[in-house]
Motif scaffolding. Structure first.
Motif, PDB file in Angstrom:
ATOM      1  N   TYR A 234       3.606  -1.658  14.140  1.00  0.00           N
ATOM      2  CA  TYR A 234       3.671  -2.569  12.998  1.00  0.00           C
ATOM      3  C   TYR A 234       3.147  -1.827  11.779  1.00  0.00           C
ATOM      4  CZ  TYR A 234      -1.348  -3.493  13.914  1.00  0.00           C
ATOM      5  OH  TYR A 234      -2.705  -3.378  14.124  1.00  0.00           O
ATOM      6  N   LEU A 235       3.598  -2.233  10.598  1.00  0.00           N
ATOM      7  CA  LEU A 235       3.233  -1.490   9.409  1.00  0.00           C
ATOM      8  C   LEU A 235       3.145  -2.378   8.188  1.00  0.00           C
ATOM      9  CD1 LEU A 235       6.187   0.277   7.770  1.00  0.00           C
ATOM     10  CD2 LEU A 235       6.540  -0.638  10.035  1.00  0.00           C
ATOM     11  N   ARG A 236       2.520  -1.824   7.181  1.00  0.00           N
ATOM     12  CA  ARG A 236       2.385  -2.468   5.876  1.00  0.00           C
ATOM     13  C   ARG A 236       2.733  -1.426   4.826  1.00  0.00           C
ATOM     14  NH1 ARG A 236      -1.849  -6.845   4.120  1.00  0.00           N
ATOM     15  NH2 ARG A 236      -1.744  -6.766   1.834  1.00  0.00           N
ATOM     16  N   MET A 237       3.540  -1.799   3.840  1.00  0.00           N
ATOM     17  CA  MET A 237       3.942  -0.851   2.803  1.00  0.00           C
ATOM     18  C   MET A 237       4.156  -1.610   1.499  1.00  0.00           C
ATOM     19  SD  MET A 237       7.865  -0.039   3.962  1.00  0.00           S
ATOM     20  CE  MET A 237       9.032  -1.366   4.257  1.00  0.00           C
ATOM     21  N   ASP A 238       4.187  -0.877   0.392  1.00  0.00           N
ATOM     22  CA  ASP A 238       4.479  -1.527  -0.876  1.00  0.00           C
ATOM     23  C   ASP A 238       5.955  -1.363  -1.211  1.00  0.00           C
ATOM     24  OD1 ASP A 238       4.845   1.005  -2.069  1.00  0.00           O
ATOM     25  OD2 ASP A 238       2.791   1.078  -2.817  1.00  0.00           O
ATOM     26  N   LEU A 239       6.383  -1.927  -2.332  1.00  0.00           N
ATOM     27  CA  LEU A 239       7.809  -1.926  -2.663  1.00  0.00           C
ATOM     28  C   LEU A 239       8.342  -0.552  -3.049  1.00  0.00           C
ATOM     29  CD1 LEU A 239       8.361  -5.273  -4.645  1.00  0.00           C
ATOM     30  CD2 LEU A 239       8.849  -4.758  -2.243  1.00  0.00           C
ATOM     31  N   LEU A 240       7.451   0.398  -3.312  1.00  0.00           N
ATOM     32  CA  LEU A 240       7.908   1.767  -3.575  1.00  0.00           C
ATOM     33  C   LEU A 240       8.078   2.562  -2.289  1.00  0.00           C
ATOM     34  CD1 LEU A 240       6.128   3.097  -6.776  1.00  0.00           C
ATOM     35  CD2 LEU A 240       8.202   1.737  -6.558  1.00  0.00           C
ATOM     36  N   GLY A 241       7.669   1.968  -1.154  1.00  0.00           N
ATOM     37  CA  GLY A 241       7.776   2.670   0.118  1.00  0.00           C
ATOM     38  C   GLY A 241       6.518   3.401   0.526  1.00  0.00           C
ATOM     39  N   ARG A 242       5.420   3.206  -0.201  1.00  0.00           N
ATOM     40  CA  ARG A 242       4.151   3.811   0.187  1.00  0.00           C
ATOM     41  C   ARG A 242       3.577   3.039   1.369  1.00  0.00           C
ATOM     42  NH1 ARG A 242      -1.350   2.897  -0.672  1.00  0.00           N
ATOM     43  NH2 ARG A 242      -0.790   0.966  -1.741  1.00  0.00           N
TER      44      ARG A 242
END
Length: 575
Positions: A234-242
């Motif tokens: 599972y993951l978490r990222m921002d809208l820039l893909g970071r």
């Protein structure tokens, strides 16, 4: 006296001792800031960062200009935190294969205000080829956009390819064979233009088990970042893909799909399965879509809900009347109209059946209720249930058949005047009330109700005479937990019939900002040959179902491919 210059090779600029900027030959800078980095984190090609070029900014505002006369501008403010995190101005919402015009205004730490325009050329959309493709990327046909909804952006959680020879297969059951590229996870605007997508080449691997699985369950959380899970991680990222983090599922748990949500306590509720589960008969199996775990911000498991011990895994009242051609991602167009057959000695694995080790529960959504620290779970093959942290069932929203010892927890349908409706074994007389059948996304709303996407398979514990008699709907209920009653207060979709029917997947969410129901009929047209499937994004007034605000028809890339969910995305939250 000669002027000393320090060269900033990455930005293409040089800064003199007196602060005047010079241009390095061969590396011209577009503005007073630094170089533009397109796809800065290598997974979101329609994003960019305008490097600070050594400057210190207090705030910024971005406008990605719409393409053509009817193009949709994307506007958002950027906080100092985002400027520091990315060491630049984040740019979200570029068009593919286009010379984008991006206007930025920013305030320097000295208090000086600047305004500049940047040109950013992007590449064409890169996707993954597959058998029987009719187009390389989904095409959006915009049917309606009401005034005031022009700036809506919708994230579409896209297609899933089925098992292939490279996929993982567990012994003793499990659902680990699902292994698919995230080929079509993207954001569309109200002109049907793609304004963001994930590269399919960075989320899948045949050798690393943590890379296997299907990306499902996107949510844009309070700070604008995205959470999603994928098979064994599972993951978490921002809208820039970071990527904020990417973690393996805790040891002993396997096969995420469908759902991950964040709670107000900064924990995550993840739908998983249990590895080497000990059945009452002494056999050890890998279970299928029947466990919830809660993990803290560091990945530690702090709680577990085992549906095998909370509900009856042998209840088959609904399973035996389902259409076997479409059960979750198991799509078999040749089995349309055939009902699921339950075999007591059926093999363990991702098949519709009963008892631990088979797909008896099929949990596909989680809602956390902070009022009493409880979970509301949508189980496609059982119903919608509310369960406390003490593992006790509080109520059941489903047809009253086969619940045994839990029958007293089944909600009683009532009309607007509080009178009990005449309902028996999945059918109600002289009323529009109906339960959700093989539902998805049973979620709470800001107005104290529960909404659910009622897919409609097995409606009334039976199959209709003809498949095209089926329909799906979005539905809203008021639940009285003290008296264990349920009242239906809103529905949409029944009037759309077969064309809007989704046998699997799909979602509904109440949008408080515009008081609408945002629905996604994610597998509409799945078996409507010779066409490919055609999911619908349909946003409707929450008070008047006749008032459709936005409707977009999506033409899929290949036959028998469902989409999963869609949701409104707000870049203002993200930056």
């Amino acid at each position: 006296m000669a002027m000393a210059i320090t060269t900033a090779l990455l930005s293409g600029t040089a800064i003199a001792e007196n602060g005047i900027k010079a241009t390095v030959k061969g590396l011209p800078s577009q503005g007073e800031l630094g170089m533009v980095y397109i796809n800065p984190y290598n997974i979101a090609p329609l994003t960019a960062v305008i490097d600070l070029g050594g400057k210190r900014l207090a705030s910024a505002k971005v406008t990605v200009k719409g393409k053509g006369k009817k193009g949709v501008d994307i506007n958002y403010d950027v906080e100092r935190k985002s400027l520091l995190t990315h060491n630049g101005i984040p740019v979200f919402g570029l068009y593919a294969n286009h010379m984008n015009i991006v206007e930025v205004s920013y305030k320097l730490s000295t208090g000086e205000n600047k305004k500049e325009t940047y040109k950013i050329l992007t590449q064409p959309i890169m996707t993954v080829a597959m058998d029987r493709m009719e187009r390389t990327f989904p095409e959006m046909e915009v049917k309606k956009v009401a005034k005031g909804f022009e700036d809506r952006l919708y994230l579409v959680n896209g297609n899933h390819r089925g098992p292939d020879s490279r996929s993982l297969t567990w012994t003793n059951g499990g659902a680990g064979e699902w292994n698919a590229m995230p080929s079509y996870h993207y954001v569309t605007d109200t002109q049907g233009e793609v304004r963001w997508y994930l590269s399919p080449f960075h989320f899948n691997g045949d050798e690393d088990i943590s890379m296997k699985g299907v990306m499902m369950g996107y949510h844009q959380v309070e700070n604008g970042e995205l959470i999603v899970a994928k098979g064994q991680s599972y993951l978490r990222m921002d809208l820039l893909g970071r990527k904020v983090f990417e973690r393996r599922l805790p040891r002993g748990y396997i096969d995420h799909s469908h759902e991950i949500v964040q709670t107000p306590h900064d924990t995550y509720l993840i739908r998983v399965a249990k590895k080497n589960y000990l059945r009452p008969d002494g056999q050890r199996v890998n279970t299928v879509r029947d466990h919830i775990i809660e993990v803290d911000e560091y990945g530690n498991v702090v709680e577990e809900w085992d549906m095998n011990s909370i509900l009856n895994p042998n209840r088959s009242s609904l399973i035996t009347v389902l259409d076997s051609s479409a059960v979750c991602l198991n799509i078999d167009e040749n089995a349309q109209g055939e009902m699921v057959e339950i075999e007591p000695d059926a093999p363990f694995g991702d098949i519709a059946g009963i008892a631990p080790g088979r797909n008896w529960a099929h949990i596909n959504s989680i809602a956390y209720d902070p009022s009493d620290d409880s979970l509301i779970l949508s189980l496609r093959h059982q119903g919608t249930v509310k369960i406390g942290r003490d593992k006790e069932v509080k109520w059941i929203l489903a047809g009253n058949l086969g619940w045994g010892d839990l029958e007293s927890k089944v909600l009683t349908p009532i009309d607007n005047k509080g009178r009990k409706l005449d309902c028996h074994e999945g059918k109600c007389k002289d009323t529009d009330f109906d339960w959700p059948w093989t539902q998805h996304t049973s979620w709470l709303t800001d107005r104290g109700t529960l909404v659910s996407f009622d897919n409609g398979d097995g409606r009334g514990f039976e199959q209709p005479a003809l498949p095209n008699m089926k329909y799906s709907r979005g539905v809203e209920y008021v639940i009285d937990e003290d008296n264990l009653t349920v009242k239906q207060v809103w529905e949409y979709g029944k009037e759309r019939g077969w064309d809007w029917y989704s046998p699997v997947t799909s979602s509904i969410r109440y949008m408080a900002d515009k008081e609408t129901m945002m629905m996604f009929s994610g597998s509409a047209g799945l078996f409507k040959r010779p066409e490919v499937s055609h999911p619908w994004i349909t946003e409707v007034s929450a008070d008047d179902k006749r008032d459709v605000k936005v409707e977009i028809k999506i033409h899929n890339v290949a036959p028998t491919l469902p989409f999963y969910r869609a949701q409104v995305i707000n870049p203002d939250l993200a930056f």
